[in-house]
Scaffold this motif. Structure first.
Motif, PDB file in Angstrom:
ATOM      1  N   GLY A  99      26.183 -40.598   2.745  1.00  0.00           N
ATOM      2  CA  GLY A  99      25.608 -39.304   2.576  1.00  0.00           C
ATOM      3  C   GLY A  99      25.547 -38.726   1.466  1.00  0.00           C
ATOM      4  N   GLN A 100      26.250 -39.594   0.153  1.00  0.00           N
ATOM      5  CA  GLN A 100      26.157 -38.717  -0.872  1.00  0.00           C
ATOM      6  C   GLN A 100      24.844 -38.409  -1.612  1.00  0.00           C
ATOM      7  OE1 GLN A 100      29.298 -37.269  -1.986  1.00  0.00           O
ATOM      8  NE2 GLN A 100      29.652 -37.989   0.207  1.00  0.00           N
ATOM      9  N   ARG A 101      24.931 -37.548  -2.410  1.00  0.00           N
ATOM     10  CA  ARG A 101      23.455 -37.150  -2.939  1.00  0.00           C
ATOM     11  C   ARG A 101      23.343 -37.404  -4.572  1.00  0.00           C
ATOM     12  NH1 ARG A 101      24.671 -31.020  -2.676  1.00  0.00           N
ATOM     13  NH2 ARG A 101      26.463 -31.949  -3.397  1.00  0.00           N
ATOM     14  N   SER A 102      21.757 -37.630  -4.719  1.00  0.00           N
ATOM     15  CA  SER A 102      21.641 -37.527  -6.133  1.00  0.00           C
ATOM     16  C   SER A 102      20.162 -36.941  -6.322  1.00  0.00           C
ATOM     17  CB  SER A 102      21.272 -39.009  -6.904  1.00  0.00           C
ATOM     18  OG  SER A 102      20.259 -40.035  -6.167  1.00  0.00           O
ATOM     19  N   PHE A 103      19.852 -36.126  -7.347  1.00  0.00           N
ATOM     20  CA  PHE A 103      18.788 -35.073  -7.487  1.00  0.00           C
ATOM     21  C   PHE A 103      18.021 -35.489  -8.562  1.00  0.00           C
ATOM     22  CE2 PHE A 103      22.308 -32.768  -5.573  1.00  0.00           C
ATOM     23  CZ  PHE A 103      21.806 -32.220  -4.585  1.00  0.00           C
ATOM     24  N   SER A 104      16.729 -35.082  -8.416  1.00  0.00           N
ATOM     25  CA  SER A 104      15.556 -35.240  -9.260  1.00  0.00           C
ATOM     26  C   SER A 104      14.822 -33.816  -9.147  1.00  0.00           C
ATOM     27  CB  SER A 104      14.646 -36.358  -9.271  1.00  0.00           C
ATOM     28  OG  SER A 104      13.673 -36.170 -10.349  1.00  0.00           O
ATOM     29  N   PHE A 105      14.494 -33.053 -10.041  1.00  0.00           N
ATOM     30  CA  PHE A 105      13.833 -31.862  -9.992  1.00  0.00           C
ATOM     31  C   PHE A 105      12.586 -31.747 -10.599  1.00  0.00           C
ATOM     32  CE2 PHE A 105      18.320 -30.843  -9.876  1.00  0.00           C
ATOM     33  CZ  PHE A 105      18.351 -29.774  -8.716  1.00  0.00           C
ATOM     34  N   ALA A 106      11.616 -31.020 -10.089  1.00  0.00           N
ATOM     35  CA  ALA A 106      10.433 -30.700 -10.541  1.00  0.00           C
ATOM     36  C   ALA A 106      10.392 -29.037 -11.133  1.00  0.00           C
ATOM     37  CB  ALA A 106       9.282 -30.690  -9.867  1.00  0.00           C
ATOM     38  N   ARG A 107      10.770 -28.958 -12.273  1.00  0.00           N
ATOM     39  CA  ARG A 107      11.010 -27.472 -12.742  1.00  0.00           C
ATOM     40  C   ARG A 107      10.570 -27.087 -14.270  1.00  0.00           C
ATOM     41  NH1 ARG A 107      17.164 -24.886 -13.616  1.00  0.00           N
ATOM     42  NH2 ARG A 107      16.738 -22.972 -12.620  1.00  0.00           N
ATOM     43  N   ILE A 161      32.286 -10.059  -7.134  1.00  0.00           N
ATOM     44  CA  ILE A 161      31.505 -11.092  -7.659  1.00  0.00           C
ATOM     45  C   ILE A 161      31.831 -12.521  -7.438  1.00  0.00           C
ATOM     46  CG2 ILE A 161      30.252 -11.569  -9.653  1.00  0.00           C
ATOM     47  CD1 ILE A 161      29.569  -8.834  -9.385  1.00  0.00           C
ATOM     48  N   SER A 162      30.932 -13.282  -6.556  1.00  0.00           N
ATOM     49  CA  SER A 162      31.497 -14.598  -6.163  1.00  0.00           C
ATOM     50  C   SER A 162      30.295 -15.451  -7.057  1.00  0.00           C
ATOM     51  CB  SER A 162      31.090 -14.599  -4.845  1.00  0.00           C
ATOM     52  OG  SER A 162      31.042 -16.209  -4.465  1.00  0.00           O
ATOM     53  N   TYR A 163      31.090 -16.700  -7.396  1.00  0.00           N
ATOM     54  CA  TYR A 163      30.295 -17.627  -8.244  1.00  0.00           C
ATOM     55  C   TYR A 163      30.550 -19.151  -7.807  1.00  0.00           C
ATOM     56  CZ  TYR A 163      29.196 -19.900 -12.625  1.00  0.00           C
ATOM     57  OH  TYR A 163      28.595 -20.679 -13.997  1.00  0.00           O
ATOM     58  N   ASP A 164      29.725 -19.909  -7.617  1.00  0.00           N
ATOM     59  CA  ASP A 164      29.421 -21.031  -7.471  1.00  0.00           C
ATOM     60  C   ASP A 164      28.806 -21.951  -8.511  1.00  0.00           C
ATOM     61  OD1 ASP A 164      29.590 -23.781  -6.659  1.00  0.00           O
ATOM     62  OD2 ASP A 164      28.457 -23.426  -4.838  1.00  0.00           O
ATOM     63  N   PRO A 165      29.684 -22.706  -9.513  1.00  0.00           N
ATOM     64  CA  PRO A 165      28.851 -23.178 -10.786  1.00  0.00           C
ATOM     65  C   PRO A 165      27.564 -24.223 -10.225  1.00  0.00           C
ATOM     66  CG  PRO A 165      31.191 -23.274 -11.017  1.00  0.00           C
ATOM     67  CD  PRO A 165      31.032 -22.852  -9.630  1.00  0.00           C
ATOM     68  N   ASN A 166      27.938 -24.955  -9.200  1.00  0.00           N
ATOM     69  CA  ASN A 166      26.646 -25.648  -8.590  1.00  0.00           C
ATOM     70  C   ASN A 166      26.125 -26.429  -9.699  1.00  0.00           C
ATOM     71  OD1 ASN A 166      25.643 -27.035  -6.578  1.00  0.00           O
ATOM     72  ND2 ASN A 166      23.717 -25.373  -6.889  1.00  0.00           N
ATOM     73  N   TYR A 167      26.840 -27.465 -10.693  1.00  0.00           N
ATOM     74  CA  TYR A 167      26.415 -28.053 -11.689  1.00  0.00           C
ATOM     75  C   TYR A 167      25.667 -28.979 -11.456  1.00  0.00           C
ATOM     76  CZ  TYR A 167      26.574 -31.194 -15.896  1.00  0.00           C
ATOM     77  OH  TYR A 167      26.207 -32.090 -16.962  1.00  0.00           O
ATOM     78  N   ARG A 168      24.301 -29.163 -12.010  1.00  0.00           N
ATOM     79  CA  ARG A 168      23.421 -30.328 -11.928  1.00  0.00           C
ATOM     80  C   ARG A 168      22.799 -30.721 -13.357  1.00  0.00           C
ATOM     81  NH1 ARG A 168      25.009 -30.238  -7.774  1.00  0.00           N
ATOM     82  NH2 ARG A 168      24.185 -29.490  -5.522  1.00  0.00           N
ATOM     83  N   ALA A 169      23.178 -31.923 -13.730  1.00  0.00           N
ATOM     84  CA  ALA A 169      23.315 -32.247 -15.006  1.00  0.00           C
ATOM     85  C   ALA A 169      21.815 -32.399 -15.495  1.00  0.00           C
ATOM     86  CB  ALA A 169      23.821 -33.850 -15.162  1.00  0.00           C
ATOM     87  N   SER A 170      20.977 -32.704 -14.851  1.00  0.00           N
ATOM     88  CA  SER A 170      19.378 -32.827 -15.293  1.00  0.00           C
ATOM     89  C   SER A 170      18.763 -31.607 -15.588  1.00  0.00           C
ATOM     90  CB  SER A 170      18.682 -33.633 -14.075  1.00  0.00           C
ATOM     91  OG  SER A 170      18.478 -32.951 -13.001  1.00  0.00           O
ATOM     92  N   LEU A 171      19.313 -30.374 -15.044  1.00  0.00           N
ATOM     93  CA  LEU A 171      18.832 -29.161 -15.578  1.00  0.00           C
ATOM     94  C   LEU A 171      19.387 -28.651 -16.877  1.00  0.00           C
ATOM     95  CD1 LEU A 171      18.655 -27.497 -12.142  1.00  0.00           C
ATOM     96  CD2 LEU A 171      16.913 -28.794 -13.208  1.00  0.00           C
ATOM     97  N   TRP A 172      20.100 -29.325 -17.581  1.00  0.00           N
ATOM     98  CA  TRP A 172      20.740 -28.747 -18.667  1.00  0.00           C
ATOM     99  C   TRP A 172      20.556 -29.699 -19.963  1.00  0.00           C
ATOM    100  CZ3 TRP A 172      23.271 -24.073 -18.656  1.00  0.00           C
ATOM    101  CH2 TRP A 172      23.695 -23.727 -17.544  1.00  0.00           C
ATOM    102  N   PRO A 173      20.317 -29.134 -21.290  1.00  0.00           N
ATOM    103  CA  PRO A 173      19.976 -29.969 -22.210  1.00  0.00           C
ATOM    104  C   PRO A 173      21.186 -30.863 -22.601  1.00  0.00           C
ATOM    105  CG  PRO A 173      20.242 -27.883 -22.842  1.00  0.00           C
ATOM    106  CD  PRO A 173      20.043 -27.819 -21.445  1.00  0.00           C
ATOM    107  N   SER A 174      22.435 -30.572 -22.434  1.00  0.00           N
ATOM    108  CA  SER A 174      23.565 -31.350 -22.686  1.00  0.00           C
ATOM    109  C   SER A 174      24.613 -30.868 -22.055  1.00  0.00           C
ATOM    110  CB  SER A 174      23.530 -31.177 -24.201  1.00  0.00           C
ATOM    111  OG  SER A 174      24.006 -29.862 -24.705  1.00  0.00           O
ATOM    112  N   GLU A 175      25.762 -31.427 -22.026  1.00  0.00           N
ATOM    113  CA  GLU A 175      26.860 -31.207 -21.296  1.00  0.00           C
ATOM    114  C   GLU A 175      27.622 -30.237 -22.064  1.00  0.00           C
ATOM    115  OE1 GLU A 175      29.830 -34.042 -20.369  1.00  0.00           O
ATOM    116  OE2 GLU A 175      28.745 -35.356 -19.227  1.00  0.00           O
ATOM    117  N   GLU A 176      27.408 -29.839 -23.366  1.00  0.00           N
ATOM    118  CA  GLU A 176      28.051 -28.782 -24.109  1.00  0.00           C
ATOM    119  C   GLU A 176      27.350 -27.688 -24.009  1.00  0.00           C
ATOM    120  OE1 GLU A 176      27.020 -31.912 -25.325  1.00  0.00           O
ATOM    121  OE2 GLU A 176      29.276 -32.620 -25.759  1.00  0.00           O
TER     122      GLU A 176
END
Length: 320
Positions: A99-107, A161-176
């Motif tokens: 049931g673990q996920r991997s993502f691909s985005f059209a964005r 103010i509530s925050y969930d970072p919800n990191y999705r690697a493919s949506l960022w140009p780099s980890e930095e």
């Protein structure tokens, strides 16, 4: 008296979720409504709280579908912009056997990234107890500027103010770049939920206990670090406590973290205390409720469709 218990800003998208193999041997994908902030609001709405969404979808088949879903879930859509100039963001979700996920985005760009400052309804922000965001609205302009402006308005209005970072690697140009932007909103944050995989994106620390302490020392009032099927750590100024998991049979973990977040925010809404006055024991009880909610969520497919009702959560708690 606030009009809303929780308002959220961010992405509203379609998760095309792996639904098996066709007769021709091709992958099938099911159209599921999702987007972390919308998932959180749906979870809260199903627990009988008043919620409002701020964001943008395209004036297309998927955008209209998502708008109808929020309305059906009794989430206020007066802050939802339907824009004919952009396509609704899409996510393709594949699932492993456990049931673990991997993502691909059209964005490129997706409508959610094109929310402009002047399109944000400040009246919603001034009339909510809690304002919730994720990090996906920080990946691009103009939604990044819109997010910061909304945070300023909500903070001045006295919102939690509530925050969930919800990191999705493919949506960022780099980890930095991801680390820089994900951390950029921390000065505004009162409550944060993050996974153990996200600790060193949100803080300089990889170890969950060190990361939680860092966030409390930074000024966050309540920190919840989820450990997947292994429970969660809870932090406030008193220290740290472990909240054990509530068992569930994982079919699809998509939305589980958002469901946990809904559980936490629901308990904060219910409390008559200020966030600063909540004890570590009380916050651990909130995490126990949230773990029960998440254990219900993983037993269904999709994100928004899998958000449990209050009655389902209470039933699960009665068996623990």
């Amino acid at each position: 008296m606030k009009m809303y218990d929780v308002a959220a800003l961010g992405e509203l998208l379609v998760d095309f979720t792996d639904a098996g193999i066709s007769q021709n041997g091709m992958h099938l994908f099911e159209q599921n409504p999702g987007g972390a902030p919308a998932n959180v609001l749906t979870g809260l709405s199903r627990m009988h709280f008043q919620t409002a969404f701020i964001g943008k979808v395209g004036s297309d088949l998927n955008g209209r579908f998502l708008e109808s879903v929020l309305k059906r879930e009794h989430v206020d859509t007066s802050g939802l912009i339907v824009d004919p100039n952009y396509f609704t963001t899409l996510s393709f979700v594949s699932l492993s056997e456990d049931g673990q996920r991997s993502f691909s985005f059209a964005r490129k760009p997706g409508a959610d990234t094109m929310l402009r400052r002047e399109e944000v309804k400040d009246d919603i922000l001034r009339n909510t107890k809690i304002f919730h965001i994720g990090s996906l609205s920080l990946t691009n302009e103009p939604s990044r500027t819109a997010t910061f402006s909304a945070l300023e308005t909500a903070k001045k209005a006295g919102c939690i103010i509530s925050y969930d970072p919800n990191y999705r690697a493919s949506l960022w140009p780099s980890e930095e770049k991801a680390k820089e932007e994900i951390r950029s909103v921390l000065p505004y944050i009162d409550v944060i939920k993050l996974s153990e995989e996200e600790t060193d994106f949100v803080t300089p620390k990889k170890d969950p206990k060190a990361a939680g302490k860092f966030l409390i020392d930074y000024g966050v009032k309540a920190v919840f670090i989820t450990l997947g099927k292994n429970g969660a750590y809870v932090f406030n100024r008193e220290g740290c406590v472990f909240a054990p998991p509530v068992p569930g049979h994982a079919i699809d973990t998509n939305g589980a973290g958002d469901c946990f977040c809904s559980g936490i925010l629901s308990r904060i809404c219910e409390s008559s205390k200020l966030l600063d006055d909540l004890s570590l024991k009380e916050l651990s009880q909130y995490a126990h409720f949230a773990n029960a909610a998440a254990s219900c969520c993983i037993e269904k497919h999709g994100a928004i469709p899998s958000m449990p009702t209050l009655e389902e959560i209470n039933q699960r708690l009665s068996t623990v």
